[in-house]
Design a protein around this motif. Sequence first.
Motif, mmCIF file in Angstrom:
data_model
loop_
_atom_site.group_PDB
_atom_site.id
_atom_site.type_symbol
_atom_site.label_atom_id
_atom_site.label_comp_id
_atom_site.label_asym_id
_atom_site.label_seq_id
_atom_site.Cartn_x
_atom_site.Cartn_y
_atom_site.Cartn_z
ATOM 1 N N TRP A 177 0.831 -1.192 0.000
ATOM 2 C CA TRP A 177 0.000 0.000 0.000
ATOM 3 C C TRP A 177 0.870 1.248 0.000
ATOM 4 O O TRP A 177 1.977 1.246 0.519
ATOM 5 C CB TRP A 177 -0.930 -0.019 1.208
ATOM 6 C CG TRP A 177 -1.775 -1.244 1.202
ATOM 7 C CD1 TRP A 177 -1.518 -2.418 1.843
ATOM 8 C CD2 TRP A 177 -2.977 -1.448 0.469
ATOM 9 N NE1 TRP A 177 -2.492 -3.336 1.569
ATOM 10 C CE2 TRP A 177 -3.403 -2.769 0.724
ATOM 11 C CE3 TRP A 177 -3.730 -0.639 -0.367
ATOM 12 C CZ2 TRP A 177 -4.571 -3.290 0.164
ATOM 13 C CZ3 TRP A 177 -4.880 -1.168 -0.921
ATOM 14 C CH2 TRP A 177 -5.295 -2.478 -0.659
ATOM 15 N N PRO A 178 0.372 2.346 -0.564
ATOM 16 C CA PRO A 178 1.211 3.548 -0.692
ATOM 17 C C PRO A 178 1.556 4.183 0.655
ATOM 18 O O PRO A 178 0.754 4.184 1.581
ATOM 19 C CB PRO A 178 0.357 4.505 -1.538
ATOM 20 C CG PRO A 178 -1.031 3.992 -1.453
ATOM 21 C CD PRO A 178 -0.949 2.524 -1.163
ATOM 22 N N ASP A 179 2.765 4.705 0.711
ATOM 23 C CA ASP A 179 3.265 5.433 1.872
ATOM 24 C C ASP A 179 2.754 6.863 1.772
ATOM 25 O O ASP A 179 2.991 7.529 0.769
ATOM 26 C CB ASP A 179 4.790 5.378 1.861
ATOM 27 C CG ASP A 179 5.435 5.973 3.089
ATOM 28 O OD1 ASP A 179 4.753 6.675 3.855
ATOM 29 O OD2 ASP A 179 6.637 5.748 3.281
ATOM 30 N N VAL A 180 2.048 7.339 2.774
ATOM 31 C CA VAL A 180 1.456 8.677 2.723
ATOM 32 C C VAL A 180 1.978 9.573 3.857
ATOM 33 O O VAL A 180 1.339 10.549 4.213
ATOM 34 C CB VAL A 180 -0.094 8.611 2.760
ATOM 35 C CG1 VAL A 180 -0.626 7.935 1.517
ATOM 36 C CG2 VAL A 180 -0.596 7.930 4.022
ATOM 37 N N ARG A 181 3.136 9.244 4.385
ATOM 38 C CA ARG A 181 3.669 10.045 5.494
ATOM 39 C C ARG A 181 4.012 11.446 5.031
ATOM 40 O O ARG A 181 4.306 11.682 3.863
ATOM 41 C CB ARG A 181 4.883 9.370 6.111
ATOM 42 C CG ARG A 181 6.133 9.464 5.271
ATOM 43 C CD ARG A 181 7.296 8.790 5.919
ATOM 44 N NE ARG A 181 7.521 7.527 5.237
ATOM 45 C CZ ARG A 181 8.427 6.653 5.607
ATOM 46 N NH1 ARG A 181 9.177 6.872 6.641
ATOM 47 N NH2 ARG A 181 8.571 5.536 4.943
ATOM 48 N N ASP A 182 3.957 12.372 5.957
ATOM 49 C CA ASP A 182 4.362 13.738 5.685
ATOM 50 C C ASP A 182 5.867 13.798 5.475
ATOM 51 O O ASP A 182 6.616 13.006 6.063
ATOM 52 C CB ASP A 182 3.989 14.668 6.854
ATOM 53 C CG ASP A 182 2.481 14.823 6.996
ATOM 54 O OD1 ASP A 182 1.783 14.747 5.975
ATOM 55 O OD2 ASP A 182 2.022 15.021 8.133
ATOM 56 N N VAL A 183 6.301 14.742 4.677
ATOM 57 C CA VAL A 183 7.728 14.927 4.430
ATOM 58 C C VAL A 183 8.432 15.166 5.767
ATOM 59 O O VAL A 183 8.003 15.977 6.570
ATOM 60 C CB VAL A 183 7.958 16.122 3.479
ATOM 61 C CG1 VAL A 183 9.433 16.373 3.286
ATOM 62 C CG2 VAL A 183 7.268 15.866 2.145
ATOM 63 N N SER A 187 8.648 13.042 8.226
ATOM 64 C CA SER A 187 8.111 12.225 9.316
ATOM 65 C C SER A 187 8.911 10.947 9.477
ATOM 66 O O SER A 187 9.299 10.314 8.496
ATOM 67 C CB SER A 187 6.653 11.872 9.036
ATOM 68 O OG SER A 187 6.156 10.992 10.019
ATOM 69 N N ALA A 188 9.146 10.556 10.694
ATOM 70 C CA ALA A 188 9.862 9.314 10.974
ATOM 71 C C ALA A 188 8.916 8.118 10.987
ATOM 72 O O ALA A 188 9.352 6.984 10.874
ATOM 73 C CB ALA A 188 10.582 9.413 12.315
ATOM 74 N N GLU A 189 7.607 8.351 11.124
ATOM 75 C CA GLU A 189 6.629 7.271 11.155
ATOM 76 C C GLU A 189 6.283 6.833 9.740
ATOM 77 O O GLU A 189 6.103 7.660 8.855
ATOM 78 C CB GLU A 189 5.342 7.726 11.844
ATOM 79 C CG GLU A 189 5.500 8.107 13.287
ATOM 80 C CD GLU A 189 4.186 8.563 13.883
ATOM 81 O OE1 GLU A 189 3.429 9.286 13.194
ATOM 82 O OE2 GLU A 189 3.928 8.215 15.026
ATOM 83 N N GLU A 190 6.200 5.533 9.542
ATOM 84 C CA GLU A 190 5.762 5.020 8.246
ATOM 85 C C GLU A 190 4.245 4.873 8.293
ATOM 86 O O GLU A 190 3.718 4.042 9.025
ATOM 87 C CB GLU A 190 6.401 3.662 7.955
ATOM 88 C CG GLU A 190 5.986 3.113 6.611
ATOM 89 C CD GLU A 190 6.624 1.768 6.293
ATOM 90 O OE1 GLU A 190 6.280 1.214 5.251
ATOM 91 O OE2 GLU A 190 7.438 1.305 7.082
ATOM 92 N N ILE A 191 3.540 5.691 7.535
ATOM 93 C CA ILE A 191 2.085 5.644 7.504
ATOM 94 C C ILE A 191 1.656 5.274 6.089
ATOM 95 O O ILE A 191 2.032 5.920 5.122
ATOM 96 C CB ILE A 191 1.464 6.993 7.920
ATOM 97 C CG1 ILE A 191 1.908 7.341 9.339
ATOM 98 C CG2 ILE A 191 -0.057 6.937 7.819
ATOM 99 C CD1 ILE A 191 1.482 8.705 9.800
ATOM 100 N N CYS A 192 0.867 4.201 5.983
ATOM 101 C CA CYS A 192 0.387 3.725 4.690
ATOM 102 C C CYS A 192 -1.122 3.898 4.644
ATOM 103 O O CYS A 192 -1.788 4.091 5.657
ATOM 104 C CB CYS A 192 0.740 2.256 4.507
ATOM 105 S SG CYS A 192 2.513 1.929 4.527
ATOM 106 N N GLU A 193 -1.658 3.821 3.433
ATOM 107 C CA GLU A 193 -3.099 3.975 3.251
ATOM 108 C C GLU A 193 -3.600 2.864 2.345
ATOM 109 O O GLU A 193 -3.028 2.612 1.290
ATOM 110 C CB GLU A 193 -3.400 5.340 2.649
ATOM 111 C CG GLU A 193 -4.833 5.743 2.746
ATOM 112 C CD GLU A 193 -5.008 7.233 2.502
ATOM 113 O OE1 GLU A 193 -5.724 7.852 3.280
ATOM 114 O OE2 GLU A 193 -4.434 7.769 1.540
#
Length: 67
Positions: free
Chosen positions: A27-33, A35-41
């Motif tokens: 799934w695509p990575d949608v983290r803010d530029v 950001s250390a957290e990997e957030i996917c959607e």
Amino acid sequence: MAELPTDEARRNVLELTDVARTDPRAWPDVRDVGSAEEICEAFGHHCRIQFMPHAGAIEVREIGWAG
């Protein structure tokens, strides 16, 4: 989950969560530029989730429902 309108909505979100858990890197990575957290959607037919992958699990951060 309690705010979802029907049992079908909850079932759809749980199914999407299970799919995302089995292959979170698909799934695509949608983290803010920066950001250390990997957030996917992940997207389903009527729902979407934002999540953070962990070893063998995911942490759901946000649920969206459009059904």
